[in-house]
Design a protein around this motif. Sequence first.
Motif, PDB file in Angstrom:
ATOM      1  N   LYS A   7       0.828  -1.208   0.000  1.00  0.00           N
ATOM      2  CA  LYS A   7       0.000   0.000   0.000  1.00  0.00           C
ATOM      3  C   LYS A   7       0.857   1.251   0.000  1.00  0.00           C
ATOM      4  CE  LYS A   7      -3.760   2.212   2.557  1.00  0.00           C
ATOM      5  NZ  LYS A   7      -4.649   2.122   3.746  1.00  0.00           N
ATOM      6  N   GLU A   8       1.914   1.250   0.799  1.00  0.00           N
ATOM      7  CA  GLU A   8       2.813   2.406   0.827  1.00  0.00           C
ATOM      8  C   GLU A   8       3.577   2.543  -0.478  1.00  0.00           C
ATOM      9  OE1 GLU A   8       2.961   4.724   3.109  1.00  0.00           O
ATOM     10  OE2 GLU A   8       1.368   3.709   4.212  1.00  0.00           O
ATOM     11  N   LEU A   9       4.018   1.419  -1.040  1.00  0.00           N
ATOM     12  CA  LEU A   9       4.732   1.484  -2.313  1.00  0.00           C
ATOM     13  C   LEU A   9       3.819   1.988  -3.429  1.00  0.00           C
ATOM     14  CD1 LEU A   9       6.823  -1.827  -2.263  1.00  0.00           C
ATOM     15  CD2 LEU A   9       7.633   0.502  -1.884  1.00  0.00           C
ATOM     16  N   ARG A  10       2.569   1.576  -3.394  1.00  0.00           N
ATOM     17  CA  ARG A  10       1.626   2.046  -4.410  1.00  0.00           C
ATOM     18  C   ARG A  10       1.434   3.559  -4.308  1.00  0.00           C
ATOM     19  NH1 ARG A  10      -3.847   3.081  -5.026  1.00  0.00           N
ATOM     20  NH2 ARG A  10      -4.722   2.432  -7.048  1.00  0.00           N
ATOM     21  N   ALA A  11       1.332   4.072  -3.097  1.00  0.00           N
ATOM     22  CA  ALA A  11       1.195   5.518  -2.923  1.00  0.00           C
ATOM     23  C   ALA A  11       2.432   6.251  -3.429  1.00  0.00           C
ATOM     24  CB  ALA A  11       0.940   5.838  -1.456  1.00  0.00           C
TER      25      ALA A  11
END
Length: 477
Positions: free
Chosen positions: A329-333
């Motif tokens: 989720k953080e990498l996607r952001a």
Amino acid sequence: MDWLSLQGRMPRDAGLSRRSARLAALEAVLEGRHYDSLQYPFSKERTEAGEYIPLDERRPSVRTGLCRVVVEDSVSLLFSEGHWPTICADDPRTREVVARLVDGCRLNEVMLDAATRGSVGSVAILLRVLKSKPFFEVLGTKYLTPIWRQDDPDQLLCVTECYKVSALDLRAQGFAVDPSAGPYWFKRVWDNQAECWFKPLPSYADPAEMELDPERSVVHGLGFVPIVWIRNISGSFGHDADGPDGTCTFASAIDTVIEVDYLLSQAGRGLKYGSDPTLVLKDPSAGFSGGVASRVGGASSALTLPPEGDAKLLEINGNAAAAVLAHVKELRAIALEAMHGNRAHGDRGGTAPSGRAIELMCQGLIWLADRLRISYGEGGLLPLMRMVCRASARVKGGLIVCGVAEQDLDPSGLSLSWPSWFPATAADRQAQASSVVTLLQSGVIGEDTAFNIIAPLYGLGVRMPPEPAAENGQAAE
């Protein structure tokens, strides 16, 4: 594995330039083919010889396609049905002909294709005039080499297309080539007078020695190169600031997207193991080395072991999957932030948001589309319309647009009027109408200006100011 190492594993033709290889690799990312060069699927852990296969040598089983998503979202804000700009001109006849040209040639579809393919760095749009009818074709630029005029850097001198093609493909197009000679060089050149085709040569020969093919060459006689070259996100720092390509829309996020694909693939692999864990048997009487053996198939069948034996399930903790998803989720952001994609979650709102609220939610994506408007609007669509106007004066009898011959179109005053990013709600229309009425009653704006402000909200045309009166006091015809 990062993007640089993945590019090193992609097949590359030594006879082509580094620019062509770079654009081909970026096109593979856009089309989701960048993992095709890896030999092993993600589910295969060992080779036939029993050797372990590292993760970076396997094709991930999950492909998010985040780069393609951001490109399609940004392009939809440019030339989709609800975001197509109104093409304005000083001459009323030019406005009417351009409007018919957009509908008759499906120009919005052409520009959508151009903006999507051009996200790798650049794209070209070719104008063909066949039997006085205009046709548009989108050309990828990985095999194109443009040369601009020295005395006018905004005008193309010529464009050369050169690449290798199989002999079977050439024979299918009617070329008399030897199918056993391997690949051939294919070449054609556009200049201000003709589209020159050349006779194919085997790939071991020098393409500079190719001879002109007069049978396939076409003389257009337009007096200009019928190609509009568009740089993606012009004016920004790119791979080659002075070269023919602009900045790739998604290049800054490719490394992060690759990491996300592998993490999700590994998380799925862990969940599958958790659903069917490996059974480890400890039986001294079994005759294995150390008395330990593994059995694939889970705990679905009962086992009978001697008193000194033991059996355990080799499981994976479920908290690991949750940690992976949080990290993804953080990498996607991060990836969306690098590409200026849409990171908002509209389902968190309790009520239907207004058009302005949606703009604030998608501010990053709008900033990206706003820059693309310069590249593909003022730098693509308008030059294409000016080219059509110039061609109408060069083609004998004029251009045939929707069955009507049009000649000597005036390109002066060509401009684009872009619609709002998102449709206005009833509350937005009411607030806008109240503001316009107040300004009109106070004399700040006139009726024509008030009409042009309200017109986009209701899909009305733009009202042009009245023509000036003649010197004798009569209205000009």
